[in-house]
Design a protein around this motif. Structure first.
Motif, PDB file in Angstrom:
ATOM      1  N   ASP A 100     -11.406  -9.884   4.247  1.00 14.18           N
ATOM      2  CA  ASP A 100     -10.151 -10.615   4.034  1.00 14.18           C
ATOM      3  C   ASP A 100      -8.945  -9.681   4.070  1.00 14.18           C
ATOM      4  OD1 ASP A 100     -11.104 -13.206   3.912  1.00 14.18           O
ATOM      5  OD2 ASP A 100     -11.346 -13.209   1.725  1.00 14.18           O
ATOM      6  N   VAL A 101      -9.090  -8.480   3.510  1.00 13.32           N
ATOM      7  CA  VAL A 101      -7.980  -7.521   3.556  1.00 13.32           C
ATOM      8  C   VAL A 101      -7.646  -7.181   5.004  1.00 13.32           C
ATOM      9  CG1 VAL A 101      -7.280  -5.156   3.005  1.00 13.32           C
ATOM     10  CG2 VAL A 101      -8.430  -6.552   1.277  1.00 13.32           C
ATOM     11  N   ALA A 102      -8.676  -6.945   5.815  1.00 14.35           N
ATOM     12  CA  ALA A 102      -8.449  -6.607   7.219  1.00 14.35           C
ATOM     13  C   ALA A 102      -7.851  -7.783   7.977  1.00 14.35           C
ATOM     14  CB  ALA A 102      -9.762  -6.166   7.858  1.00 14.35           C
ATOM     15  N   LEU A 103      -8.359  -8.991   7.733  1.00 14.93           N
ATOM     16  CA  LEU A 103      -7.821 -10.171   8.408  1.00 14.93           C
ATOM     17  C   LEU A 103      -6.373 -10.432   7.997  1.00 14.93           C
ATOM     18  CD1 LEU A 103     -10.891 -12.570   8.189  1.00 14.93           C
ATOM     19  CD2 LEU A 103      -9.832 -11.727  10.302  1.00 14.93           C
ATOM     20  N   SER A 104      -6.077 -10.223   6.721  1.00 12.07           N
ATOM     21  CA  SER A 104      -4.696 -10.388   6.263  1.00 12.07           C
ATOM     22  C   SER A 104      -3.774  -9.427   6.987  1.00 12.07           C
ATOM     23  CB  SER A 104      -4.622 -10.171   4.748  1.00 12.07           C
ATOM     24  OG  SER A 104      -3.286 -10.213   4.294  1.00 12.07           O
ATOM     25  N   ARG A 105      -4.224  -8.204   7.159  1.00  8.44           N
ATOM     26  CA  ARG A 105      -3.419  -7.222   7.889  1.00  8.44           C
ATOM     27  C   ARG A 105      -3.168  -7.672   9.322  1.00  8.44           C
ATOM     28  NH1 ARG A 105      -1.731  -2.178   7.152  1.00  8.44           N
ATOM     29  NH2 ARG A 105      -1.207  -1.011   9.030  1.00  8.44           N
ATOM     30  N   LEU A 106      -4.128  -8.391   9.875  1.00 10.77           N
ATOM     31  CA  LEU A 106      -3.991  -8.898  11.241  1.00 10.77           C
ATOM     32  C   LEU A 106      -3.213 -10.210  11.296  1.00 10.77           C
ATOM     33  CD1 LEU A 106      -7.590  -8.074  12.520  1.00 10.77           C
ATOM     34  CD2 LEU A 106      -5.463  -6.952  13.237  1.00 10.77           C
ATOM     35  N   GLY A 107      -2.731 -10.664  10.142  1.00  9.38           N
ATOM     36  CA  GLY A 107      -1.849 -11.837  10.112  1.00  9.38           C
ATOM     37  C   GLY A 107      -2.515 -13.150   9.803  1.00  9.38           C
ATOM     38  N   ASP A 108      -3.732 -13.124   9.272  1.00 13.68           N
ATOM     39  CA  ASP A 108      -4.465 -14.361   8.987  1.00 13.68           C
ATOM     40  C   ASP A 108      -4.012 -14.940   7.647  1.00 13.68           C
ATOM     41  OD1 ASP A 108      -6.389 -16.254   8.127  1.00 13.68           O
ATOM     42  OD2 ASP A 108      -7.929 -15.318   9.361  1.00 13.68           O
ATOM     43  N   PRO A 109      -3.311 -16.088   7.651  1.00 20.00           N
ATOM     44  CA  PRO A 109      -2.805 -16.636   6.386  1.00 20.00           C
ATOM     45  C   PRO A 109      -3.908 -17.140   5.464  1.00 20.00           C
ATOM     46  CG  PRO A 109      -2.375 -18.138   8.212  1.00 20.00           C
ATOM     47  CD  PRO A 109      -2.883 -16.876   8.819  1.00 20.00           C
ATOM     48  N   ALA A 110      -5.011 -17.623   6.027  1.00 15.48           N
ATOM     49  CA  ALA A 110      -6.101 -18.114   5.177  1.00 15.48           C
ATOM     50  C   ALA A 110      -6.736 -16.956   4.411  1.00 15.48           C
ATOM     51  CB  ALA A 110      -7.146 -18.831   6.032  1.00 15.48           C
ATOM     52  N   ALA A 111      -6.915 -15.818   5.089  1.00 15.57           N
ATOM     53  CA  ALA A 111      -7.465 -14.643   4.406  1.00 15.57           C
ATOM     54  C   ALA A 111      -6.523 -14.181   3.309  1.00 15.57           C
ATOM     55  CB  ALA A 111      -7.704 -13.523   5.415  1.00 15.57           C
ATOM     56  N   GLU A 141       3.981 -10.016  -0.440  1.00 13.13           N
ATOM     57  CA  GLU A 141       3.575 -10.952  -1.483  1.00 13.13           C
ATOM     58  C   GLU A 141       2.301 -10.487  -2.180  1.00 13.13           C
ATOM     59  OE1 GLU A 141       5.998 -12.935   1.616  1.00 13.13           O
ATOM     60  OE2 GLU A 141       4.128 -11.782   1.700  1.00 13.13           O
ATOM     61  N   VAL A 142       1.354  -9.959  -1.409  1.00 12.91           N
ATOM     62  CA  VAL A 142       0.118  -9.464  -2.012  1.00 12.91           C
ATOM     63  C   VAL A 142       0.406  -8.237  -2.873  1.00 12.91           C
ATOM     64  CG1 VAL A 142      -2.148  -8.462  -1.557  1.00 12.91           C
ATOM     65  CG2 VAL A 142      -1.361 -10.421  -0.219  1.00 12.91           C
ATOM     66  N   LEU A 143       1.253  -7.347  -2.381  1.00 12.06           N
ATOM     67  CA  LEU A 143       1.606  -6.165  -3.165  1.00 12.06           C
ATOM     68  C   LEU A 143       2.275  -6.563  -4.477  1.00 12.06           C
ATOM     69  CD1 LEU A 143       2.886  -3.835  -0.301  1.00 12.06           C
ATOM     70  CD2 LEU A 143       0.780  -3.553  -1.624  1.00 12.06           C
ATOM     71  N   GLN A 144       3.170  -7.527  -4.398  1.00  9.73           N
ATOM     72  CA  GLN A 144       3.816  -7.994  -5.628  1.00  9.73           C
ATOM     73  C   GLN A 144       2.790  -8.573  -6.593  1.00  9.73           C
ATOM     74  OE1 GLN A 144       6.731  -7.701  -6.842  1.00  9.73           O
ATOM     75  NE2 GLN A 144       8.297  -7.618  -5.259  1.00  9.73           N
ATOM     76  N   ALA A 145       1.866  -9.368  -6.074  1.00  7.08           N
ATOM     77  CA  ALA A 145       0.852  -9.973  -6.943  1.00  7.08           C
ATOM     78  C   ALA A 145      -0.020  -8.904  -7.588  1.00  7.08           C
ATOM     79  CB  ALA A 145       0.004 -10.955  -6.144  1.00  7.08           C
ATOM     80  N   LEU A 146      -0.324  -7.853  -6.837  1.00  3.59           N
ATOM     81  CA  LEU A 146      -1.176  -6.785  -7.363  1.00  3.59           C
ATOM     82  C   LEU A 146      -0.465  -5.900  -8.382  1.00  3.59           C
ATOM     83  CD1 LEU A 146      -3.222  -5.527  -4.286  1.00  3.59           C
ATOM     84  CD2 LEU A 146      -4.132  -6.417  -6.438  1.00  3.59           C
ATOM     85  N   SER A 147       0.851  -5.993  -8.446  1.00  7.50           N
ATOM     86  CA  SER A 147       1.570  -5.145  -9.393  1.00  7.50           C
ATOM     87  C   SER A 147       1.198  -5.470 -10.837  1.00  7.50           C
ATOM     88  CB  SER A 147       3.087  -5.277  -9.190  1.00  7.50           C
ATOM     89  OG  SER A 147       3.546  -6.572  -9.551  1.00  7.50           O
ATOM     90  N   ARG A 148       0.570  -6.613 -11.056  1.00 13.13           N
ATOM     91  CA  ARG A 148       0.127  -6.948 -12.416  1.00 13.13           C
ATOM     92  C   ARG A 148      -0.925  -5.970 -12.924  1.00 13.13           C
ATOM     93  NH1 ARG A 148      -2.431 -12.778 -11.621  1.00 13.13           N
ATOM     94  NH2 ARG A 148      -0.579 -12.908 -10.308  1.00 13.13           N
ATOM     95  N   THR A 149      -1.574  -5.260 -12.008  1.00 15.44           N
ATOM     96  CA  THR A 149      -2.601  -4.300 -12.433  1.00 15.44           C
ATOM     97  C   THR A 149      -1.999  -3.127 -13.195  1.00 15.44           C
ATOM     98  OG1 THR A 149      -2.508  -3.176 -10.273  1.00 15.44           O
ATOM     99  CG2 THR A 149      -4.179  -4.898 -10.557  1.00 15.44           C
ATOM    100  N   LEU A 150      -0.689  -2.963 -13.147  1.00 16.94           N
ATOM    101  CA  LEU A 150      -0.056  -1.898 -13.914  1.00 16.94           C
ATOM    102  C   LEU A 150      -0.078  -2.193 -15.411  1.00 16.94           C
ATOM    103  CD1 LEU A 150       1.141  -1.311 -10.972  1.00 16.94           C
ATOM    104  CD2 LEU A 150       2.911  -0.082 -12.211  1.00 16.94           C
TER     105      LEU A 150
END
Length: 214
Positions: A100-111, A141-150
């Motif tokens: 899913d990370v790789a597909l997201s990088r390739l622009g897949d919105p479902a991933a 958006e994913v980076l922002q969501a992951l910022s909660r890990t701080l």
């Protein structure tokens, strides 16, 4: 970069192929594989022959061929009983997550939507994996969501070959990962074996919000 030795290793037995993919992923040169068709072809072939290592799947995120996308889509449909890991000391995660990370990088919105679901679920191993692969995540958006890990004070395993400890808090690892990923300039020194105060982590959070589009 001379790709021929890597290509030969990727064509070797499964253990050698998985190690070759990890060696490439661990290098700063990993993204250039997208510019080397022979290496991309070797990675695709390795995955097709059963290399479901997280590193191999992540590398396909730099390969814009339809064959790479098809391989990733197939991996992303596996159930959660098929597991993989990034580093030898890492906790296992479902094969679908690096796909899913790789597909997201390739622009897949479902991933990308599935990654958001993973973040919301809060599984520690999955969050630690996503923090470890921030380089491969280009969605603001994913980076922002992951910022909660701080602000996640659960323990995760880290490279045991370095100085102790062999576990650290996710929030401390995430602090360093975001500083590196975004090239942040902070007022404190990084300490690969230590902890970061709430004020230091808040400083990083503020810079994340300022450097990533909302």
């Amino acid at each position: 970069m001379n790709a021929q030795p890597l290509i030969e290793d990727l064509q070797g037995d499964p253990e050698i192929a998985m190690q070759a993919a990890l060696n490439l992923w661990n290098s700063a040169a990993a993204p250039v594989c997208a510019a080397q068709p022979d290496l991309c072809s070797a990675i695709r072939a390795s995955v097709a022959h059963g290399n479901r290592s997280a590193a191999a799947l992540l590398l396909l995120g730099y390969d814009t061929s339809t064959a790479a996308t098809a391989a990733l889509e197939q991996a992303a449909t596996t159930d959660d009983t098929e597991m993989t890991r990034l580093q030898p000391w890492s906790e296992q995660v479902p094969v679908r997550l690096p796909a899913d990370v790789a597909l997201s990088r390739l622009g897949d919105p479902a991933a990308r939507a599935r990654i958001f679901g993973t973040i919301e679920a809060g599984d520690l191993a999955s969050l630690a994996f996503l923090v470890a692969v921030l380089r491969d995540i280009d969605s603001p958006e994913v980076l922002q969501a992951l910022s909660r890990t701080l602000n996640d004070d659960r323990e995760i395993p880290v490279d045991p070959t370095g100085a102790p400890p062999a576990v650290r808090l996710l929030q401390d690892v995430a602090t360093e990962a975001f500083i590196t990923r975004l090239g942040l300039s902070v007022s404190f020194q990084q300490d690969a074996n230590g902890h970061y105060s709430a004020a230091q982590r808040q400083e990083v959070l503020a810079q994340i919000k300022g450097s990533i589009p909302q």
